[in-house]
Structure formats: C-alpha cells, structure tokens
Design a protein around this motif. Sequence first.
Motif, PDB file in Angstrom:
ATOM      1  N   ARG A 108       0.818  -1.213   0.000  1.00  0.00           N
ATOM      2  CA  ARG A 108       0.000   0.000   0.000  1.00  0.00           C
ATOM      3  C   ARG A 108       0.850   1.261   0.000  1.00  0.00           C
ATOM      4  O   ARG A 108       0.424   2.311  -0.453  1.00  0.00           O
ATOM      5  N   ALA A 109       2.074   1.162   0.507  1.00  0.00           N
ATOM      6  CA  ALA A 109       2.952   2.331   0.565  1.00  0.00           C
ATOM      7  C   ALA A 109       3.810   2.494  -0.673  1.00  0.00           C
ATOM      8  O   ALA A 109       4.537   3.471  -0.787  1.00  0.00           O
ATOM      9  N   ALA A 110       3.760   1.540  -1.597  1.00  0.00           N
ATOM     10  CA  ALA A 110       4.558   1.642  -2.822  1.00  0.00           C
ATOM     11  C   ALA A 110       3.995   2.722  -3.726  1.00  0.00           C
ATOM     12  O   ALA A 110       2.791   2.934  -3.795  1.00  0.00           O
ATOM     13  N   LEU A 111       4.895   3.407  -4.427  1.00  0.00           N
ATOM     14  CA  LEU A 111       4.461   4.466  -5.330  1.00  0.00           C
ATOM     15  C   LEU A 111       3.775   3.866  -6.541  1.00  0.00           C
ATOM     16  O   LEU A 111       4.352   3.014  -7.215  1.00  0.00           O
ATOM     17  N   PRO A 112       2.537   4.279  -6.883  1.00  0.00           N
ATOM     18  CA  PRO A 112       1.870   3.760  -8.076  1.00  0.00           C
ATOM     19  C   PRO A 112       2.654   4.109  -9.339  1.00  0.00           C
ATOM     20  O   PRO A 112       3.178   5.209  -9.472  1.00  0.00           O
ATOM     21  N   PHE A 136      -5.549 -11.121   0.190  1.00  0.00           N
ATOM     22  CA  PHE A 136      -4.279 -10.710  -0.386  1.00  0.00           C
ATOM     23  C   PHE A 136      -4.427 -10.414  -1.874  1.00  0.00           C
ATOM     24  O   PHE A 136      -3.939  -9.390  -2.367  1.00  0.00           O
ATOM     25  N   CYS A 137      -5.097 -11.307  -2.609  1.00  0.00           N
ATOM     26  CA  CYS A 137      -5.250 -11.100  -4.053  1.00  0.00           C
ATOM     27  C   CYS A 137      -6.056  -9.847  -4.365  1.00  0.00           C
ATOM     28  O   CYS A 137      -5.716  -9.087  -5.277  1.00  0.00           O
ATOM     29  N   ASN A 138      -7.110  -9.595  -3.613  1.00  0.00           N
ATOM     30  CA  ASN A 138      -7.907  -8.387  -3.834  1.00  0.00           C
ATOM     31  C   ASN A 138      -7.079  -7.131  -3.601  1.00  0.00           C
ATOM     32  O   ASN A 138      -7.191  -6.149  -4.337  1.00  0.00           O
ATOM     33  N   SER A 139      -6.240  -7.162  -2.568  1.00  0.00           N
ATOM     34  CA  SER A 139      -5.386  -6.010  -2.273  1.00  0.00           C
ATOM     35  C   SER A 139      -4.403  -5.756  -3.400  1.00  0.00           C
ATOM     36  O   SER A 139      -4.145  -4.604  -3.773  1.00  0.00           O
ATOM     37  N   PHE A 140      -3.858  -6.825  -3.978  1.00  0.00           N
ATOM     38  CA  PHE A 140      -2.864  -6.629  -5.031  1.00  0.00           C
ATOM     39  C   PHE A 140      -3.501  -6.325  -6.381  1.00  0.00           C
ATOM     40  O   PHE A 140      -2.866  -5.696  -7.230  1.00  0.00           O
ATOM     41  N   SER A 152      -1.373  -7.085 -15.353  1.00  0.00           N
ATOM     42  CA  SER A 152      -1.022  -7.845 -14.158  1.00  0.00           C
ATOM     43  C   SER A 152      -2.225  -8.025 -13.245  1.00  0.00           C
ATOM     44  O   SER A 152      -2.387  -9.071 -12.606  1.00  0.00           O
ATOM     45  N   ALA A 153      -3.080  -6.998 -13.166  1.00  0.00           N
ATOM     46  CA  ALA A 153      -4.278  -7.100 -12.331  1.00  0.00           C
ATOM     47  C   ALA A 153      -5.194  -8.208 -12.844  1.00  0.00           C
ATOM     48  O   ALA A 153      -5.697  -9.029 -12.060  1.00  0.00           O
ATOM     49  N   ARG A 154      -5.414  -8.248 -14.170  1.00  0.00           N
ATOM     50  CA  ARG A 154      -6.295  -9.277 -14.728  1.00  0.00           C
ATOM     51  C   ARG A 154      -5.661 -10.667 -14.611  1.00  0.00           C
ATOM     52  O   ARG A 154      -6.355 -11.664 -14.361  1.00  0.00           O
ATOM     53  N   SER A 155      -4.332 -10.738 -14.758  1.00  0.00           N
ATOM     54  CA  SER A 155      -3.646 -12.017 -14.630  1.00  0.00           C
ATOM     55  C   SER A 155      -3.810 -12.582 -13.222  1.00  0.00           C
ATOM     56  O   SER A 155      -4.080 -13.781 -13.038  1.00  0.00           O
ATOM     57  N   LEU A 156      -3.641 -11.724 -12.221  1.00  0.00           N
ATOM     58  CA  LEU A 156      -3.819 -12.172 -10.844  1.00  0.00           C
ATOM     59  C   LEU A 156      -5.263 -12.577 -10.583  1.00  0.00           C
ATOM     60  O   LEU A 156      -5.539 -13.551  -9.874  1.00  0.00           O
ATOM     61  N   PHE A 157      -6.206 -11.845 -11.178  1.00  0.00           N
ATOM     62  CA  PHE A 157      -7.627 -12.171 -11.020  1.00  0.00           C
ATOM     63  C   PHE A 157      -7.936 -13.550 -11.605  1.00  0.00           C
ATOM     64  O   PHE A 157      -8.686 -14.339 -11.004  1.00  0.00           O
ATOM     65  N   GLU A 158      -7.367 -13.847 -12.756  1.00  0.00           N
ATOM     66  CA  GLU A 158      -7.615 -15.136 -13.392  1.00  0.00           C
ATOM     67  C   GLU A 158      -7.000 -16.291 -12.599  1.00  0.00           C
ATOM     68  O   GLU A 158      -7.488 -17.424 -12.655  1.00  0.00           O
ATOM     69  N   SER A 167     -13.526  -9.229  -5.113  1.00  0.00           N
ATOM     70  CA  SER A 167     -12.619  -9.491  -6.236  1.00  0.00           C
ATOM     71  C   SER A 167     -13.195  -8.942  -7.534  1.00  0.00           C
ATOM     72  O   SER A 167     -12.503  -8.242  -8.299  1.00  0.00           O
ATOM     73  N   TRP A 168     -14.450  -9.254  -7.805  1.00  0.00           N
ATOM     74  CA  TRP A 168     -15.084  -8.762  -9.032  1.00  0.00           C
ATOM     75  C   TRP A 168     -15.197  -7.239  -9.031  1.00  0.00           C
ATOM     76  O   TRP A 168     -14.936  -6.579 -10.045  1.00  0.00           O
ATOM     77  N   THR A 169     -15.582  -6.677  -7.892  1.00  0.00           N
ATOM     78  CA  THR A 169     -15.735  -5.223  -7.810  1.00  0.00           C
ATOM     79  C   THR A 169     -14.403  -4.519  -8.018  1.00  0.00           C
ATOM     80  O   THR A 169     -14.322  -3.494  -8.714  1.00  0.00           O
ATOM     81  N   THR A 170     -13.346  -5.051  -7.414  1.00  0.00           N
ATOM     82  CA  THR A 170     -12.021  -4.448  -7.571  1.00  0.00           C
ATOM     83  C   THR A 170     -11.560  -4.489  -9.019  1.00  0.00           C
ATOM     84  O   THR A 170     -10.977  -3.517  -9.535  1.00  0.00           O
ATOM     85  N   MET A 171     -11.844  -5.599  -9.706  1.00  0.00           N
ATOM     86  CA  MET A 171     -11.439  -5.718 -11.108  1.00  0.00           C
ATOM     87  C   MET A 171     -12.254  -4.788 -11.993  1.00  0.00           C
ATOM     88  O   MET A 171     -11.729  -4.169 -12.926  1.00  0.00           O
ATOM     89  N   ILE A 172     -13.547  -4.641 -11.708  1.00  0.00           N
ATOM     90  CA  ILE A 172     -14.378  -3.701 -12.471  1.00  0.00           C
ATOM     91  C   ILE A 172     -13.877  -2.276 -12.279  1.00  0.00           C
ATOM     92  O   ILE A 172     -13.753  -1.500 -13.240  1.00  0.00           O
TER      93      ILE A 172
END
Length: 662
Positions: A108-112, A136-140, A152-158, A167-172
């Motif tokens: 959470r503290a990493a620079l986007p 953990f997966c939702n956070s990442f 990377s977000a979609r890859s982790l979701f899959e 999980s679905w809401t975060t990906m949307i």
Amino acid sequence: MIGFLSVQQEKARANYLAALLPFLPLLPSSSSRLPSLPAYRPTTQTSHLPSHPHRFRNHHDLTNAFQWNSLLRTRVHSGLFDSALSVFSSMLASGVRPDHFTLPLLARAALPGLSGVGEAVHSIAIQLGFVGDPYFCNSFIDYYARSEDIISARSLFEEMLVRDVVSWTTMISAYVQSGHVSASSRMFGEMRFSGIEPNSVTLAAVLRASEVERNADGGRQVHGFSIKRGFCGHELVQNSILTVYSKTGCFKEAGKLFDSIEERTVISWNILMSGYSSSGNFVKVVECFRLLMAAMYPSPQTLTLVISALTKPRDLRMGRQIHGYALKSGQIDAVLQAAFLDLYVKCADSSSSFAFLQEVASRTSWIVMMWAFVHSGEFTQAISLFQRMQIAGIEPNSDALRCLVASYTHLGALLLGKTIHGYLIRHHLTAEPDTEILETSILNMYAKCGSIVSARRCFNNMMCRDTVAWSSMIDGYAAHGMGLESMELFRRMQEAGIRPNSITFLSLLSSCSHSGLVDEGCEVFNSITENFGMKPELSHYTCMVDILARSGKITESLNLIHSMDVKPDGRIWGALLGSCRVYQNVDVGEYAARRLFELEPDNVGYHIVLSNVHVEGDRWAKAESIWKSMDGKELWGRPGGSCIEERGGFSSFVSSDFFGRR
C-alpha cells in the motif's frame, strides 16, 4: 510523505525486499530467530524517517502477527515507509510469520506506476503461500490498478481459485480507472453469470463507467437494476446515479431522483449543484444553495461551487455575504480561497482582493490572483501584484514567474523578459524538471517580442523538448514569416520521435500562409489525416482557406468551406472576405459578408472590409450605403492602442491620445 519519495529510494526498497527471499524458507513455526537476516538501510536519511524501529518502542513485547501488523499500519499510514521496512525486518527476525494482512500493508505504501516494490512483495507472498488468499489477491489487484498495470491485475484475477464480490468489484473498478469502460461492462456481465451478486460498491463502480462515457442510457439501466435488487435506498448508489444524470444533462431524471431521496446529505446537494454549474445554469446553483441553507450546513465544497457560479454574473454582493459566512463558520480552505480571489478580481474589486491576500498570506493565493489579472487582460496589474508579493517577502515559484513572463509577452517587454531568463540561469533553475513549461514561456516571449534568434537559442539550450516546445518554436517562425525554417524544424521534430498535436499543425499551416507556401500548406493539411490519423479542426480549415485565398484561389477556398464537416465560424468567413478585397472578387465577398453578418452582426470591422471590397470594385454607391447603415445602427470601432517599454516601465496610448506615461 509517500508522494515525495524518490525513484532511487523505491528501487532500494525493492532490492531489499528481494534480498529477503532466500531467508523466507528458513522461517520456523517456533520463535527461534534468524541471525543472518539483512538489515534495511534507507538510501536517504531524513529527520522524520527514523532508521530503526527500536526508537519508537520495545519490540520484544510483540509476540504475534496482529501486534506487528498494528505497528506496520501505523508506520504506513504516517508515510514512514523506511521505518515500516525496518519493522518488517524485525518481525521476520523475531520468528513471527507474516499473515495475509502483513504484505498488503507494505504494498500500500509503494508508489503507483513504479515497478519494483509491489512486485517484490508479490514474490514474497508466493514464497509464503498467500497467492490463494482472497484478501491478499484483492489487495494486489487494487495495487496493480493504482499502478496502471491492468494486465497484471487481470492475470492475478484469473489465477484466483476463489473470487468473492470484492474481487469482481475491484477488477471492475480497475478497468474503469484505466479507461477500459467496455471491459468493465463485460466484467459486470461475467460476474452476474458466475452467480456472484453485486453489492452497492459494485453498482457504484459500474455507474462510474457510465459517468466517464457520458452514457445516460447505461445509467438508466443500472438505475432500474438497483430498484429491482433493492439497492435504490443506499446512499452510495443514489449519489452515483445522481452523478450520472447530472453529468449527462438529464436534469429531469436527476430532479425526480433527488426529490425521492428521504435523507438528503450535503453530498447529494453538491452533486446536483455541480451538474447545474457544468451546464452553465448558475441560477439553479444559487437556488439550490438557498434551499440547502434552510435544511443543513454547507460544506467548503458547496461554498466553492456557489462562488464559482457567482463569478459568471459578477454577483459581488452575495459573494461577500458567503465570504462572511465562511469566515464565521471557519470553512475556508485553499480551493475556496482561490474561488473568492477569482470572484473579487473578475468583479474588479481590487481593495477586497488585496485585503484578502494580506489575510491569507498564501503564495498560491497571490499566484491565483496574478493569473486572474492575466486572463482578464490586466497585464500591468499582474506585474504590480508580483512586485507587491516580493515586498511581502513571498518567494516566487516557477508558476509565478511564468505568469510574469506571460504579462511581459503581451506587453512586448523584451528587456524585462530577459531579466527573468537571467534569473533562471543565475539560480540554476533551468535544470529543474518543473521549469520546462517556464522555459517554453520564455521561448514564446522572445519570439513574440521580435527576437527570433534568442528564441532559437533558448530552444537549443533546453534539456528536454516536448511537443509544446517544438510547436512553440514552429509558431515563432510562423509569426516571423519564416515558412521554410518552420518546415525544416517540423522535419527534425519527426526525426526526434516527437508526435505532433493539433497546435503543431496549426502553427505549420499559419507559417505556410504567412510565407505563401501553397503546395507545402496543402501537403501539411493532407498529412493530418493521411499520415497521423487525426481529424482536422475548424482552426486548421481556417488556415487552409487563408492559404488558398491569399494565393488568389477564391473559388477553391469557398468549395473547401462548403466541404467541411464542421460548422464555419466568423474567422473562416473573415479570412475569405479579406482576400476578396485584395483580388476584387465582389460576388464572393458579398456572399461571405452575408454569412458574417448572420454570425456577428455587431462587428464593425467586417462592415468596413466589405465597404473596401466595393471600393476596390468601383462600387462607390454600395460602399456609401454600408457606411450609412453603420451610422444608423450606431456601430463604432474601438480606438487602437499600443504600449511601449521605456526606462523599466511602460507607456501606453490610444488613437488621438496624448503620449503619456502610465
């Protein structure tokens, strides 16, 4: 704070986390320690970032992951990421195994947008076996979305074995945030097909997609869906639907929804007022504000909306009343301060403006007022305000200097503009990244004040040249009638890999027009669509008509106007009318004049040009009738004026005026 961390610090942290990977398999389930664990050393030691966590408290009392996570959360929320890494190092050294809450705190503290830290934390999570944990997966997924790494977000979701509604809401939300609105809609359909029911946050994310696309129909569909699923009473869903209706101009639906809300909050009022303000209905903004004041207390955002609305009709009286209310209630923030300043300046209330500046004593407020003077054409007032800011002991930044350069540019004050350039060089500010815009402003100043050689020298000395800098230099050559030089510079711009924008092509076409380069102008105009896939704007058509008309191709110019897919304005007809006078084409001139009088009936300049067209064609009776009609309509031109620089000051005068210093 986190937002001001350097790239070097971020890379150092990523390297440190990567160095922990070999030690993770050695983590025991007991409380034995790891004597060889590497210690974290911050690359930049600052006064507010302690280098070791033992300065905060004794860590021997921390015996479980929950306690360590609480300490980590405190460091991360305070922006002390160096200290958080030290706490993490001590946590591992104490033999306490991280849980699925620990690593998301670090990410959470990493620079986007900066790769390294998040990926290193993800690798640690894989080593510890957290990849199957939903939290953990939702956070990442959210981390990768903030870093604009949607792949990377979609890859982790899959890869997730179990996906919940979060999980679905975060990906949307990730798709909406990255601009992939259609993908977010498909994701919402897949979510419903999988049997996961959306919650209020999911619907808010889908409505955000309709807001971004200005899709009122999509908002209506989600509105109907929320009624069927019983979400219409949720405040978040109500405000999201209200936002879609307001942003898309559906004020009838917005009004009905607003009236149906039983417990209205100040947020709902602000959404409705913001929609009215965006549509230019400032009367409705004030009306809503009066109704709100009778029901509840406004927020600073509410007051900012109202003050911005009062700026248009110049309602100084009500603005002062709201100012008094804001002072008594203590609701003035930086944004509201800027809104008050803008109101006072546009209402020409200098006494209130200066009194307000002395009251807030903020550099931002001074700069806002300077720009307000520049935008209203009061350049000498902006210069005077800058001098008063210096007397007050406020150090100018690049934005204040850029405002001063803009004032000198409009006044033609070359010598004073050179002093700003010298100031930058003496203080070694040209190497700073935030001075690129200021350097471009100085380049424009040299070009528009007649020193094209100094402008090119400034351009050559720039460390980083973006599209704006190249376009400004091309525009400078255009203003000096140096068409061949501008074409050569455009060729070099393409060789440097800089993609031109619409302003670049406008400057090129203007240069070809001033230099009589008809073939080159046609080539540039055609390349906008053929080579760069861009659609010509009205300003590009205007320059092209001017190029053809100046070369005597009146008929071709008229045909080009008729072939446009945009509606012509007064400028393009004025360009055609001016050339009709030079080439004595009375018929096309009268046709262009009729179109001009429909668009701008009170513009006295076009009447004079049409009269001159008839004079060139020996139609004196027609010319005389035009002058008589001007007298009958009481159309009078504004007297011409000028301003010259002398002895460090300015002397301005108008037509038939005595020369006097001002």
